[in-house]
Design a protein around this motif. Structure first.
Motif: not given
Length: 78
Positions: A23-27, A66-67, A35-40
């Motif tokens: 999920t981190r890599a996708i985000a 995403a592009r 910061f929003k990614t880590e919160a989720m």
């Protein structure tokens, strides 16, 4: 490449740590706020629950937001 139910099931069946890493890599590939990614990701079960409620079309729309070049990178991660 199209997102389908098989890919969603694979994503949802991951253990929490693998799910978080992917999920981190996708985000990051999509340019999301770190910061929003880590919160989720503090509650991976809730995030998995929300993802499981998406239709294939809704999931594909999120990926397509995403592009174009990043969309392929995201799909290859799955």
């Amino acid at each position: 490449m199209q997102f389908d139910r098989r890919q969603m099931d694979k994503l949802l069946s991951m253990d929490d740590e693998s799910f978080k890493e992917l999920t981190r890599a996708i985000a990051e590939a999509a340019g999301a706020n770190k910061f929003k990614t880590e919160a989720m990701l503090n509650n991976p079960e809730l995030l998995k629950s929300r993802i499981s409620q998406l239709s294939e079309q809704e999931a594909q729309s999120l990926i397509d937001a995403a592009r174009r070049e990043k969309s392929e990178e995201i799909m290859n991660m799955l």
